[in-house]
Motif scaffolding. Structure first.
Motif, PDB file in Angstrom:
ATOM      1  N   SER A 517       0.843  -1.194   0.000  1.00  0.00           N
ATOM      2  CA  SER A 517       0.000   0.000   0.000  1.00  0.00           C
ATOM      3  C   SER A 517       0.878   1.244   0.000  1.00  0.00           C
ATOM      4  O   SER A 517       1.837   1.320   0.773  1.00  0.00           O
ATOM      5  CB  SER A 517      -0.905   0.018   1.226  1.00  0.00           C
ATOM      6  OG  SER A 517      -1.532   1.289   1.319  1.00  0.00           O
ATOM      7  N   ILE A 518       0.530   2.218  -0.851  1.00  0.00           N
ATOM      8  CA  ILE A 518       1.340   3.439  -0.926  1.00  0.00           C
ATOM      9  C   ILE A 518       1.074   4.352   0.267  1.00  0.00           C
ATOM     10  O   ILE A 518       1.796   5.301   0.482  1.00  0.00           O
ATOM     11  CB  ILE A 518       1.101   4.210  -2.237  1.00  0.00           C
ATOM     12  CG1 ILE A 518      -0.353   4.703  -2.329  1.00  0.00           C
ATOM     13  CG2 ILE A 518       1.459   3.349  -3.442  1.00  0.00           C
ATOM     14  CD1 ILE A 518      -0.527   5.844  -3.277  1.00  0.00           C
ATOM     15  N   SER A 519       0.023   4.071   1.004  1.00  0.00           N
ATOM     16  CA  SER A 519      -0.185   4.817   2.238  1.00  0.00           C
ATOM     17  C   SER A 519      -0.684   3.887   3.321  1.00  0.00           C
ATOM     18  O   SER A 519      -1.843   3.499   3.342  1.00  0.00           O
ATOM     19  CB  SER A 519      -1.183   5.963   2.044  1.00  0.00           C
ATOM     20  OG  SER A 519      -1.340   6.631   3.276  1.00  0.00           O
ATOM     21  N   GLY A 523      -2.459   8.427   5.027  1.00  0.00           N
ATOM     22  CA  GLY A 523      -3.545   8.870   4.164  1.00  0.00           C
ATOM     23  C   GLY A 523      -3.053   9.370   2.814  1.00  0.00           C
ATOM     24  O   GLY A 523      -1.870   9.258   2.474  1.00  0.00           O
ATOM     25  N   LEU A 524      -3.984   9.915   2.056  1.00  0.00           N
ATOM     26  CA  LEU A 524      -3.681  10.362   0.697  1.00  0.00           C
ATOM     27  C   LEU A 524      -3.403  11.858   0.636  1.00  0.00           C
ATOM     28  O   LEU A 524      -2.420  12.293   0.048  1.00  0.00           O
ATOM     29  CB  LEU A 524      -4.860  10.026  -0.228  1.00  0.00           C
ATOM     30  CG  LEU A 524      -5.140   8.537  -0.438  1.00  0.00           C
ATOM     31  CD1 LEU A 524      -6.490   8.345  -1.116  1.00  0.00           C
ATOM     32  CD2 LEU A 524      -4.038   7.898  -1.273  1.00  0.00           C
ATOM     33  N   ILE A 532      -3.181   7.060  -6.167  1.00  0.00           N
ATOM     34  CA  ILE A 532      -4.057   6.047  -5.583  1.00  0.00           C
ATOM     35  C   ILE A 532      -4.157   4.806  -6.471  1.00  0.00           C
ATOM     36  O   ILE A 532      -4.310   3.691  -5.990  1.00  0.00           O
ATOM     37  CB  ILE A 532      -5.466   6.625  -5.276  1.00  0.00           C
ATOM     38  CG1 ILE A 532      -6.302   5.596  -4.512  1.00  0.00           C
ATOM     39  CG2 ILE A 532      -6.165   7.093  -6.527  1.00  0.00           C
ATOM     40  CD1 ILE A 532      -7.638   6.100  -4.031  1.00  0.00           C
ATOM     41  N   SER A 535      -2.465   1.595  -5.571  1.00  0.00           N
ATOM     42  CA  SER A 535      -2.962   0.737  -4.488  1.00  0.00           C
ATOM     43  C   SER A 535      -4.432   0.334  -4.648  1.00  0.00           C
ATOM     44  O   SER A 535      -4.891  -0.567  -3.978  1.00  0.00           O
ATOM     45  CB  SER A 535      -2.802   1.440  -3.128  1.00  0.00           C
ATOM     46  OG  SER A 535      -1.464   1.401  -2.698  1.00  0.00           O
ATOM     47  N   ARG A 536      -5.153   1.028  -5.509  1.00  0.00           N
ATOM     48  CA  ARG A 536      -6.573   0.714  -5.680  1.00  0.00           C
ATOM     49  C   ARG A 536      -6.888   0.683  -7.166  1.00  0.00           C
ATOM     50  O   ARG A 536      -6.476   1.565  -7.916  1.00  0.00           O
ATOM     51  CB  ARG A 536      -7.444   1.801  -5.012  1.00  0.00           C
ATOM     52  CG  ARG A 536      -7.196   1.974  -3.540  1.00  0.00           C
ATOM     53  CD  ARG A 536      -7.768   0.838  -2.725  1.00  0.00           C
ATOM     54  NE  ARG A 536      -7.817   1.184  -1.304  1.00  0.00           N
ATOM     55  CZ  ARG A 536      -8.260   0.373  -0.366  1.00  0.00           C
ATOM     56  NH1 ARG A 536      -8.693  -0.834  -0.678  1.00  0.00           N
ATOM     57  NH2 ARG A 536      -8.271   0.750   0.884  1.00  0.00           N
ATOM     58  N   ASN A 537      -7.681  -0.309  -7.566  1.00  0.00           N
ATOM     59  CA  ASN A 537      -7.998  -0.415  -8.977  1.00  0.00           C
ATOM     60  C   ASN A 537      -9.131   0.544  -9.375  1.00  0.00           C
ATOM     61  O   ASN A 537      -9.757   1.185  -8.535  1.00  0.00           O
ATOM     62  CB  ASN A 537      -8.339  -1.872  -9.337  1.00  0.00           C
ATOM     63  CG  ASN A 537      -9.475  -2.410  -8.498  1.00  0.00           C
ATOM     64  OD1 ASN A 537     -10.473  -1.728  -8.304  1.00  0.00           O
ATOM     65  ND2 ASN A 537      -9.319  -3.614  -7.981  1.00  0.00           N
ATOM     66  N   TYR A 562      -7.301  13.684  -2.018  1.00  0.00           N
ATOM     67  CA  TYR A 562      -7.879  12.359  -1.779  1.00  0.00           C
ATOM     68  C   TYR A 562      -8.085  11.595  -3.094  1.00  0.00           C
ATOM     69  O   TYR A 562      -7.162  10.979  -3.597  1.00  0.00           O
ATOM     70  CB  TYR A 562      -9.194  12.527  -1.008  1.00  0.00           C
ATOM     71  CG  TYR A 562      -9.586  11.313  -0.176  1.00  0.00           C
ATOM     72  CD1 TYR A 562      -8.809  10.896   0.888  1.00  0.00           C
ATOM     73  CD2 TYR A 562     -10.739  10.595  -0.459  1.00  0.00           C
ATOM     74  CE1 TYR A 562      -9.172   9.803   1.648  1.00  0.00           C
ATOM     75  CE2 TYR A 562     -11.116   9.498   0.308  1.00  0.00           C
ATOM     76  CZ  TYR A 562     -10.327   9.100   1.362  1.00  0.00           C
ATOM     77  OH  TYR A 562     -10.705   8.015   2.113  1.00  0.00           O
ATOM     78  N   ILE A 563      -9.279  11.623  -3.639  1.00  0.00           N
ATOM     79  CA  ILE A 563      -9.496  10.871  -4.884  1.00  0.00           C
ATOM     80  C   ILE A 563      -9.958  11.811  -5.977  1.00  0.00           C
ATOM     81  O   ILE A 563     -10.534  12.823  -5.744  1.00  0.00           O
ATOM     82  CB  ILE A 563     -10.544   9.750  -4.731  1.00  0.00           C
ATOM     83  CG1 ILE A 563     -11.826  10.282  -4.090  1.00  0.00           C
ATOM     84  CG2 ILE A 563      -9.979   8.615  -3.938  1.00  0.00           C
ATOM     85  CD1 ILE A 563     -12.987   9.348  -4.191  1.00  0.00           C
TER      86      ILE A 563
END
Lengths: 563, 563
Positions: A517-519, A523-524, A532, A535-537, A562-563
């Motif tokens: 995990s990059i965090s 957090g982000l 992101i 670490s997340r698809n 964040y996203i």
């Protein structure tokens, strides 16, 4: 019995030494304190101004002086544009907020430019990496006030940044442009505590250490502990899903938090402040606020299950010859110390060398040089039993030659002293100049290889070395081995685009290949927003965006992050 | 030393007795096994047919005979109407599924009425309370097959019910009308285990006990344990956020589950099968699937952090004179046993009397009569230390006259035997006839008062008594005191509308007034759908509905239930 003798001799020396540092004072959040002191601020920046001295004596004065030299985030990341959907703060807005919160609840540089210095304390992060253009800070004193503030901001399309203790490392709690800062510092009430169940209910603005001290007086413990405890807010801990030093023992906030009270951007108060350990009635919505970094709403209250405070705490500090031996020691500790193991921390030689350099008078726990060090903490209800377990473990790992040398704290002062060698790393690293920090999770067998490969990467590009001509000085690794959580730190003499380009996306790709995990816990924020995907698809990110739109259709909550 | 002598004498008797029950065989899921055996089914129902004998000898035969007598859910709750948005299953649909899953993957009573008996096993729950009109069971063998099945159902507007081990108590895993049952029983692969971190990755259809046995061979433990472990699936545990016996020690699934793989109704595979303890990258979406009861998608895989298996397990069984004394004993146990306390279970005199009645030959742990009983379990890494802690605790609570009498198990057989007095209650209660079951959380000080007040409520309406003319026979309470989780059970001679009306909303209002939860661990299912308002406010339910619509816009996932 070899180890006992060894420990004994080392301990005599340790006892004799004046162990000056105390765990209770940890990290002491220098920047956070400093940030709240008004100083003159300019936007003039030069690369040279960011070359900091390593002299510890000058550190405290510099902290303030440096603040003005921080590049505005908007200049550092010119790709990020202000969202034109958002309104600009007017004097009418300010008047509304002053009417609502009173003079004490508003720090206003919109109509009173002289207050910009005061606002600036909320504009920048303590790592001096991020700095926004905020001109207005609101300090609500109750959940109802937060509700009214947010509803008004939402109606007026004013973007906001919730801010707790502002101890984050990823730029999540400071403005990028002119977002309104909503500081939770006035909401500091401990609402209730049940000394049978151990359930604590607090305002979001309660400082972690204050909560833990309150609990200590009642024989309980806050199930989260981290270096910034003296400044960070519990609301911020929840919003960033802080991990920290006790996760190995007490688990993550997703398990310990029983309830959350939060305010949505439209002013709706989500009262999910459950005090029960079990409540299976519908989707567990509070989980979304844990780690949402203020992008869905503002956490205003928290209910959390607190464990009994352990009667006995032991700490051992070990020297080892390789990462593989540290891994073996961890396996043995898990197996032999089991239910009393409360921390297993890893430090490499480089990270300890930095602490020694910055604190030359501090008494070293071990005399010899080792490639790795581990700090092991046990917490239990019976000192005699715990000591017996720890001694048996230490004899075993010495006998098997897993550990080269070790020392066990004999009293609370020594416990605190040993912890400073782990907890002091973060602060001491800053004395070299700047620091690129990566907080990552990697499957244990390969955990430390990231440090070596990062060093090789910088060497191959000629960016790291002993002379001032090299921007990077050190690559060090330490962290919560018990949680497979590595803090990769690149100490630099100056922030440098070439170093940043050599590190990113290199580090993220390296982690992604190993399904890390990059965090892990930071957090982000702004720092990792664009990464992101490592670490997340896409499916998950798509669902996250749907959730975000459901809760915050106007996007006013902590934008650009964040996203 | 009074207690030790006491224990010793009781233990000698205990040792001499043939303790026939074994914890390993717990609950043994009689109904679940029976349900999967084809029998003749009719929809004819009479009230008399639901008056079951109390003779234990006849129980097993009856379990099968009774099934045909279960009122269809649609008749019992005429207010629930079939949603006309959903299509009716056709032979074309069946042909598609057979092509996709093969003959082995489809149990089809749509085109082959002779298979209705086989389907019926999936139509009813083991408590014999709920029975749907399902005609088609699909048994996918992989995540990809689940994805194709769901996408097709979504496109064709076929409603579905995900089903694990079908051991639920709230009707959540069986159809109401003609929903397609998607049974996860063929997905039983243990995908991976990391013996350093303790991370286990499994298919959703792995039976809990099978996973725990796999872990036992490797020195680890599944952090969840419950009576139905021999039948329930891990996917079902996650989907219902099962609590069980070990929550006090290892925390809830929200904390221990590291990752979830799930399929959304549109066939999207959500791959969030993280193996890391820390991963702060975006909203923690997997948390929504924990406890969603299959209303957002189907959980197909689970990654979970497993603790080391304790080397030493001790169990004590205590007799106490009142609930207040049980409360005092719990406080002392938390304080003195601290990190090794792994269960603190409460049983009232009534619940123990029922076990004695149904199992007259079982050797009683204590000779005397007590108003309350507690079972205390410790789990730790050092038998000597744990025994010392437990003995000190027992001496203390005996000395303070908190406890009237007690016994400590001396070996594993006795540990299992003592547990049967707690775990056997559920099954033994069924022997009286029917049971109204409430699984609730209540703040500890008032936990047991619900049992007393419910008994008074039934007495005041003349519904409870010793003769056959009274529909209700007993009101008993037991449960996980350590989690403030009470199982309120009303054993009845026959299900009766007057009893139901006396109980509901009485019980829910009582709990709501004390800010308890109407479902501590069993979930909402069909049973509690309409009562969620007693535990969750309109704001929360509104947000839940938005989440539901985001994930399942056509509403095909487990309709008529949950929210």
């Amino acid at each position: 019995m070899a180890f006992k003798a060894q420990v004994g001799s080392v301990l005599r020396k340790t006892e004799a030494a004046a162990l000056r540092s105390a765990r209770g004072a940890r990290m002491t959040t220098p920047a956070s304190t400093a940030l709240r002191t008004p100083t003159t601020v300019t936007t003039t920046v030069s690369a040279a101004a960011r070359c900091f001295s390593t002299s510890p004596a000058r550190h405290w004065r510099q902290t303030q002086a440096r603040r003005a030299d921080i590049t505005r985030t908007s200049e550092r990341y010119p790709d990020i544009k202000r969202d034109s959907r958002f309104a600009t703060i007017t004097s009418e807005h300010v008047a509304y907020f002053k009417e609502l919160l009173g003079e004490n609840g508003v720090i206003d540089a919109v109509t009173n430019p002289a207050a910009q210095d005061d606002v600036e304390a909320f504009n920048g992060d303590w790592m001096r990496k991020y700095r926004g253009h905020g001109q207005l800070v609101l300090r609500p004193g109750s959940t109802e006030e937060v509700s009214k503030v947010l509803k008004y901001c939402n109606d007026q399309r004013l973007a906001v940044v919730p801010q707790g203790g502002n101890t984050g490392l990823v730029g999540g709690s400071v403005p990028v442009f002119d977002e309104v800062v909503i500081s939770m510092g006035r909401m500091q009430t401990i609402r209730s505590f049940d000394d049978v169940s151990g359930t604590l209910v607090v305002d979001a603005g309660v400082v972690l250490e204050a909560a833990d001290q309150y609990l200590a007086e009642r024989g309980y413990l806050f199930p989260l502990d981290l270096g910034a405890k003296g400044s960070c807010h519990i609301g911020g801990n929840i919003s960033t899903n802080a991990g920290g030093l006790r996760l190995l023992r007490y688990g993550s906030l997703h398990g310990t938090v029983l309830g959350v009270e939060a305010v949505l951007p439209d002013g709706t108060i989500v009262d999910d402040l459950c005090k029960l350990r079990k409540n299976n009635t519908g989707y567990d919505l509070k989980q979304l606020f844990i780690g949402a970094e203020g992008t869905l709403g503002i956490v205003t209250g928290v209910s959390i299950a607190c464990p009994q405070r352990p009667a006995a705490v032991n700490v051992a500090f070990l020297g080892l010859s390789s990462y593989e031996q540290a891994l073996r020691a961890f396996r043995e500790a898990k197996s032999q110390l089991s239910e009393i193991l409360s921390a297993f921390e890893l430090m490499d030689a480089g990270s300890q060398h930095i602490v020694r350099t910055v604190r030359p008078d501090a008494r070293r726990p071990l005399d010899g040089e080792h490639d790795f060090y581990c700090l092991i903490e046990t917490s239990g209800s019976n000192a005699e039993h715990d000591t017996a377990k720890l001694e048996a473990f230490l004899e075993d790992v010495m006998g098997k030659e897993i550990v080269e040398d070790g020392v066990v704290a004999q009293d609370e002062t020594q416990v605190k002293a040993l912890w400073t060698w782990r907890e002091g790393i973060t602060e001491c690293l800053g004395h070299l100049g700047g620091v690129y920090k990566y907080d990552v999770s990697i499957p244990l067998p390969e955990l430390y290889r990231l440090v070596e490969d990062t060093r090789t990467q910088l060497e191959s590009k000629g960016l790291i070395g002993d002379g001032d001509e090299f921007p990077a000085a050190k690559v060090v690794g330490y962290g919560h081995m018990g949680d497979a959580n590595l803090h990769l730190n690149i100490a630099v003499r100056r922030y440098d685009d070439a170093v940043e380009k050599a590190l990113e996306p290199f580090v993220y790709e390296w982690i992604s290949k190993r399904q890390g995990s990059i965090s892990a816990e930071h957090g982000l924020g702004l720092a990792k927003k664009k990464f992101i995907g490592y670490s997340r698809n896409d499916t998950l990110v798509g669902l996250m965006k749907q959730i975000k739109n459901t809760f915050d259709p106007n996007g006013i909550m902590n934008p650009y992050k964040y996203i």
